[in-house]
Scaffold this active site. Structure first.
Site, PDB file in Angstrom:
ATOM      1  N   SER A 126       0.837  -1.192   0.000  1.00 34.50           N
ATOM      2  CA  SER A 126       0.000   0.000   0.000  1.00 34.50           C
ATOM      3  C   SER A 126       0.871   1.241   0.000  1.00 34.50           C
ATOM      4  O   SER A 126       1.842   1.344   0.733  1.00 34.50           O
ATOM      5  CB  SER A 126      -0.899   0.003   1.233  1.00 34.50           C
ATOM      6  N   SER A 128       0.207   3.896   1.268  1.00 32.63           N
ATOM      7  CA  SER A 128       0.042   4.634   2.515  1.00 32.63           C
ATOM      8  C   SER A 128       0.866   4.048   3.655  1.00 32.63           C
ATOM      9  O   SER A 128       0.826   4.558   4.766  1.00 32.63           O
ATOM     10  CB  SER A 128      -1.439   4.638   2.921  1.00 32.63           C
ATOM     11  N   CYS A 129       1.590   2.985   3.407  1.00 34.02           N
ATOM     12  CA  CYS A 129       2.345   2.321   4.477  1.00 34.02           C
ATOM     13  C   CYS A 129       3.740   2.928   4.609  1.00 34.02           C
ATOM     14  O   CYS A 129       4.643   2.606   3.844  1.00 34.02           O
ATOM     15  CB  CYS A 129       2.466   0.821   4.203  1.00 34.02           C
ATOM     16  N   GLY A 130       3.902   3.842   5.550  1.00 35.24           N
ATOM     17  CA  GLY A 130       5.226   4.371   5.836  1.00 35.24           C
ATOM     18  C   GLY A 130       5.786   5.304   4.776  1.00 35.24           C
ATOM     19  O   GLY A 130       6.984   5.519   4.714  1.00 35.24           O
ATOM     20  N   VAL A 131       4.928   5.876   3.932  1.00 31.34           N
ATOM     21  CA  VAL A 131       5.407   6.795   2.900  1.00 31.34           C
ATOM     22  C   VAL A 131       4.827   8.169   3.189  1.00 31.34           C
ATOM     23  O   VAL A 131       3.614   8.349   3.173  1.00 31.34           O
ATOM     24  CB  VAL A 131       4.987   6.336   1.487  1.00 31.34           C
TER      25      VAL A 131
END
Length: 288
Positions: A126, A128-131
């Site tokens: 995803s 949205s994971c850690g970015v």
């Protein structure tokens, strides 16, 4: 006005519903926008050593699948020129009948270099994971380097007021289902040039950009893009890669979308409806 697009029967489904009005209930027929998975595969490598792999799966409204695939590959930075894409076909070697015409293979030029580890990280996790937002914007610049003209084009502010009505009048599938997003390209004078609909707003935009890409019409500097919903970072990224300079939306932009638009040099207008709108970035392109 472009000629109406004949929608394939797979774009919608007929269902039986119970309609309630007041305390009464009746049985009626209704039409729903279809939603099915599209698997995008790529073929790559030297002619004697071609390899094939699944790149991504997206939920979409069937129709214009080749445009969707081309637009996806282009806006995600896998191809940058029409010659990078040798062909698009529905895969004949599917395991189940329901997968037929739901799996598209894009044959890439043998000279095209692919960073496969990067692709796996990009498409199978995803975003949205850690970015963080800053990293996302820098990644788009690094992969595609969108640079938009700093000396135009210009559009009369009044032109944008007319676009939602023209978009709505041309939304054939929305008229039947009420459940689709739309993306459309207009000339700087407000003429509707290209319209696509889909259950996913990003898919609708990929179909529009893919159609232009396959015709060899990118970059789209002299066009206005109108989307029927809100503006996310992903839509701004795709528009910038395609060279679109003015992005208008019936809904609101997100904060990251505006930050990205400011960085890319993209004019973003939101809440374009009922004779008003807000300009969130690069308002200098709107001139009487």
């Amino acid at each position: 006005m472009p000629a109406p697009v004949l929608l394939p029967p797979t774009s919608y489904d007929h269902v039986t519903v119970q309609k309630v009005q007041g305390t009464g209930m009746t049985t009626a027929s209704d039409i729903l926008a279809a939603e099915e998975p599209l698997e995008i595969r790529i073929g790559y490598g030297p002619a004697a050593q071609r390899e094939h792999r699944t790149l991504a799966i997206t939920m979409r409204t069937p129709g214009h699948d080749f445009e969707l695939t081309a637009g996806f590959l282009f806006t995600e930075g896998l191809v940058q020129a029409r010659l990078d894409l040798l062909g698009l076909v529905y895969c004949p070697d599917v395991e189940k009948e329901e997968e037929r015409e739901n799996v598209v293979r894009a044959e890439l030029a043998s000279t095209l270099g692919l960073d496969l580890p990067r692709l796996e990280r990009h498409f199978y996790t995803s975003s949205s994971c850690g970015v963080c937002g800053k990293t996302s914007i820098e990644a788009v610049h690094a992969a595609c380097g969108p640079t938009l003209p700093a000396t135009g084009p210009y559009v009369a502010p009044a032109v944008l007021h007319e676009l939602p009505g023209r978009l709505r009048a041309a939304q054939e599938l929305f008229d039947q289902t009420g459940g689709l997003h739309a993306a459309a390209l207009f000339s700087l004078q407000g003429e509707l040039l290209l319209l696509r609909e889909d259950v996913g707003r990003h898919n609708a935009l990929d179909k529009v950009i893919g159609a232009a890409f396959l015709r060899g019409e990118v970059p789209l500097h002299q066009h206005i893009l109108l989307v029927s919903g809100r503006v996310s970072f992903e839509l701004v990224q795709k528009a910038a890669v395609a060279g679109i300079t003015i992005l208008a939306a019936v809904g609101a932009p997100s904060s990251l979308a505006v930050t990205a638009a400011q960085n890319f040099g993209l004019t973003v207008c939101g809440f374009v409806r009922q004779g008003r709108y807000n300009v969130y970035s690069h308002a200098w392109r709107l001139q009487s």
